[in-house]
Design a protein around this motif. Structure first.
Motif, mmCIF file in Angstrom:
data_model
loop_
_atom_site.group_PDB
_atom_site.id
_atom_site.type_symbol
_atom_site.label_atom_id
_atom_site.label_comp_id
_atom_site.label_asym_id
_atom_site.label_seq_id
_atom_site.Cartn_x
_atom_site.Cartn_y
_atom_site.Cartn_z
ATOM 1 N N ALA A 164 -14.331 -7.414 -0.830
ATOM 2 C CA ALA A 164 -13.203 -8.277 -1.204
ATOM 3 C C ALA A 164 -13.694 -9.540 -1.912
ATOM 4 C CB ALA A 164 -12.383 -8.632 0.030
ATOM 5 N N SER B 91 -11.793 4.592 8.786
ATOM 6 C CA SER B 91 -11.301 3.602 7.827
ATOM 7 C C SER B 91 -12.411 2.966 7.004
ATOM 8 C CB SER B 91 -10.532 2.506 8.553
ATOM 9 O OG SER B 91 -9.340 3.049 9.080
ATOM 10 N N LEU B 92 -13.662 3.226 7.380
ATOM 11 C CA LEU B 92 -14.772 2.702 6.593
ATOM 12 C C LEU B 92 -15.368 3.847 5.767
ATOM 13 C CD1 LEU B 92 -16.387 0.533 9.376
ATOM 14 C CD2 LEU B 92 -15.531 -0.357 7.219
ATOM 15 N N GLN C 125 -4.007 -8.574 -2.564
ATOM 16 C CA GLN C 125 -4.600 -7.656 -1.577
ATOM 17 C C GLN C 125 -6.074 -7.964 -1.368
ATOM 18 O OE1 GLN C 125 -3.562 -4.020 -3.572
ATOM 19 N NE2 GLN C 125 -1.919 -3.568 -2.117
ATOM 20 N N GLY C 126 -6.441 -8.145 -0.111
ATOM 21 C CA GLY C 126 -7.837 -8.429 0.205
ATOM 22 C C GLY C 126 -8.170 -9.895 0.059
ATOM 23 N N PHE D 52 -6.647 -1.013 10.282
ATOM 24 C CA PHE D 52 -5.929 0.221 10.592
ATOM 25 C C PHE D 52 -6.271 0.758 11.974
ATOM 26 C CE2 PHE D 52 -6.543 -0.201 6.054
ATOM 27 C CZ PHE D 52 -5.250 -0.088 5.587
ATOM 28 N N ALA E 255 -14.319 -7.581 7.474
ATOM 29 C CA ALA E 255 -14.095 -7.313 6.053
ATOM 30 C C ALA E 255 -12.724 -7.822 5.621
ATOM 31 C CB ALA E 255 -14.206 -5.817 5.771
ATOM 32 N N MET F 197 -14.177 -3.929 10.475
ATOM 33 C CA MET F 197 -12.942 -3.897 9.684
ATOM 34 C C MET F 197 -12.287 -5.284 9.676
ATOM 35 S SD MET F 197 -12.110 -1.082 8.162
ATOM 36 C CE MET F 197 -10.331 -1.200 7.914
ATOM 37 N N MET G 295 -5.449 -5.956 5.671
ATOM 38 C CA MET G 295 -4.902 -5.019 6.640
ATOM 39 C C MET G 295 -6.024 -4.318 7.375
ATOM 40 S SD MET G 295 -1.771 -2.451 6.057
ATOM 41 C CE MET G 295 -1.138 -1.460 7.403
ATOM 42 N N LEU H 275 0.807 -1.223 0.000
ATOM 43 C CA LEU H 275 0.000 0.000 0.000
ATOM 44 C C LEU H 275 0.835 1.265 0.000
ATOM 45 C CD1 LEU H 275 -2.783 -1.041 2.522
ATOM 46 C CD2 LEU H 275 -3.007 -0.753 0.075
ATOM 47 N N GLU I 194 -7.505 3.749 12.875
ATOM 48 C CA GLU I 194 -8.694 4.570 13.089
ATOM 49 C C GLU I 194 -9.951 3.915 12.542
ATOM 50 O OE1 GLU I 194 -9.393 7.246 14.681
ATOM 51 O OE2 GLU I 194 -7.358 7.570 15.420
#
Lengths: 264, 314
Positions: free
Chosen positions: A114, A100-101, A86-87, A94, A165, A162, A92, A55, A96
């Motif tokens: 994903a 982050s959504l 990725q995903g 995070f 997901a 998060m 990953m 990223l 916050e």
């Protein structure tokens, strides 16, 4: 070996004088392993993590060294290959959970994303899996959460979303960048417990980043201590706790607040 | 839901107030429709007789009540100069103006959104800089001047359309839309530039937010991150502008109809003002007010659809 990072150097060129934020970072991780990465703000731990997750694509960031994940060279492979991982195999979460959504998309849509990208599941299968994974991160009433928007959930719930997901395609590696820093202490403990359970049940390796050594001690067996862009110490968590080699590690351990209970 | 119902009620009230004001204004301004029709040489008897048939000899409040009663039934009275019902007179002109406005609006969105995404995606690149400069130039061109330039370059120069070759939508819909593209473009261009600037600002802010990074971490391509995640968020502050632009385009289309010889509401409005043909002018102004208020209402509803954080129970 799941992940092999060797001599990773990260330099930023957004100022006149290039600034190196990570020097000679080495890391090996096996499948299903939990490794902690500890250090103060600005020590380069988040930058290393972003680079591993593929990223760190800012064009002013120069990366040298190699990051080999499941046989793919993260730093030099085509973007298509990277996106395929990725995903799906690397996820990953995070620091916050509040930001982050995506604020204007329903939780269900975001948890399913994903799957839409990486699988051929039908909408019904996706919804079934999304509800299943929301339930597995211990959210009560997953059906309601599925139809909610992020602003309708608390910080702890959003971080669980998060995680849900990120875990929806059962990746091989989950990078958790200070996932508990913005949460209450009680919620912190629950999230750590949840990550531990996910690791045990799904055999997902976790790279857990924190500035809190006590959390690292609860979750990880192995730890890397970073300061000023260098890994200053690494090895078994308990060994480092009992017998820190570096003065910096010692100070980190001393900074953990202790509850003094002896009353005699 | 109650919020939207409240909005609808207040919109209806606004339209009522506009109707009253329009009528008041035209009973206050000087000028006699009878004189305008018969000329200054007419005998006082003839003028009095005409005022009688036009209903102008009644008091203002009486005429107002009569007019409002008609408007509620959809009857705007009879045109003084054309001697036919106003509704019939504007019935086939209103669609032309509405279509021109919507056409311009769609063009504005269709051009500004992809441009803003490309420029924001390649922020600070030469492409971005070029789009920025072009945008600055078009922003400062008023539609009537843009219309003249478009006629000159695309009509007379490149012969892509015949200036003045308007075809009614009832005759040939395809050629009608083909001709209307150019006036719509003239109206849309300065708005494209403004919409572009606002969207660009929104997108470059949104792309640095945490949720954009989350979107990348799930394996989204840059294009998908922009279209599926950032665009909706970047649109929220721009929707207000879209509403204002739509209202502005209705007014703009009246001017541009003159440049492109389109028989819409604009032309009939101007001649009616000259002839003191109040029923027609009042009807057109009420129509425009309704269009503007309805477009504002739509914007308000759109807001609620796009941003779930707006509490609908306000």
């Amino acid at each position: 070996m799941l992940l092999h990072v060797e001599d990773l150097n990260i330099e930023f060129h957004d100022h006149i004088v290039p600034e190196t934020v990570v020097y000679d970072f080495d890391l090996d991780m096996d499948e299903g392993e939990i490794v902690g990465l500890v250090g103060e703000s600005g020590s380069g731990k988040s930058m290393s993590a972003l680079a591993i997750a593929g990223l760190l694509s800012r064009h002013d960031a120069k990366k040298r060294g190699s990051i080999i994940f499941m046989g793919e060279d993260i730093l030099n492979c085509p973007r298509e290959t990277l996106r395929g991982l990725q995903g799906d195999e690397i996820s990953m979460i995070f620091q916050e959970p509040m930001t982050s959504l995506n604020p204007v998309k329903k939780i269900g849509w975001q948890v399913e994303e994903a799957m839409r990208i990486h699988t051929d599941k039908t909408p019904e299968e996706r919804k079934k899996r999304a509800l299943e994974v929301l339930r597995s991160v211990e959210l009560n009433d997953p059906e309601r959460v599925y139809n909610s928007y992020p602003h309708q959930l608390s910080g702890g719930m959003r971080q669980r979303v998060m995680i849900a997901a990120a875990m929806v395609n059962t990746p091989k590696l989950l990078i958790a960048d200070e996932p508990t820093t913005a949460l209450d202490v009680t919620v912190q403990a629950e999230v750590v417990k949840l990550l531990k359970r996910i690791n045990r049940e799904e055999n997902t390796a976790i790279l857990f980043i924190s500035h809190d050594l006590s959390l690292i001690r609860q979750l990880c067996k192995r730890v890397l201590v970073m300061k000023g862009g260098y890994v200053v110490e690494s090895g078994d968590v308990e060994k480092i706790f009992v017998n820190p080699e570096k003065d910096y590690t010692k100070r980190l351990i001393d900074s953990i607040p202790k509850v003094i209970l002896d009353r005699d | 839901m109650t919020g939207i119902i409240k909005k609808i009620i207040s919109s209806i009230l606004t339209i009522a107030v506009v109707a009253c004001l329009v009528f008041m204004a035209f009973s206050l301004i000087p000028g006699d429709p009878a004189v305008a029709k018969l000329g200054t040489q007419a005998t006082p008897e003839k003028l009095a007789a005409l005022r009688e048939t036009m209903g102008l000899n009644k008091s203002v409040p009486a005429r107002f009540v009569e007019w409002i009663a008609g408007v509620v039934r959809g009857d705007f009275g009879t045109s003084y100069s054309y001697s036919m019902p106003v509704t019939k007179l504007i019935a086939d002109k209103l669609p032309v103006t509405v279509i021109l406005t919507l056409y311009s609006f769609i063009l504005m969105i269709a051009v500004s959104v992809p441009l803003a995404i490309v420029a924001a995606r390649y922020e600070n690149s030469a492409l971005d800089k070029t789009i920025q400069i072009l945008s600055q130039i078009t922003m400062s061109v008023p539609p009537f001047f843009g219309g003249i330039i478009i006629t000159l370059i695309f009509g007379l120069g490149l012969k892509l359309f015949a200036p003045g070759g308007y075809v009614s939508y009832s005759v040939n819909a395809g050629r009608f839309l083909g001709y209307m593209f150019w006036p719509a473009l003239a109206i849309a261009l300065p708005k494209v530039a403004m919409a572009f600037s606002l969207l660009y600002g929104g997108l470059t802010t949104e792309k640095r937010k945490d949720y954009a990074r989350t979107a990348y971490s799930r394996g989204n391509s840059t294009k998908d991150v922009f279209y599926k995640h950032l665009l909706k968020n970047a649109c929220i502050p721009v929707i207000t502008f879209f509403g204002m632009a739509l209202a502005d385009m209705i007014a703009g289309s009246i001017v541009i109809e003159q440049v492109f010889s389109i028989p819409g509401l604009g032309r009939i409005l101007l001649t009616s003002i000259q002839n003191r043909d109040y029923p027609v002018v009042e009807a057109i102004i009420v129509c425009i007010a309704v269009l503007v208020i309805v477009s504002n209402l739509l914007v308000d509803i759109l807001y609620r659809v796009i941003d779930p954080r707006i509490i609908t129970e306000d």
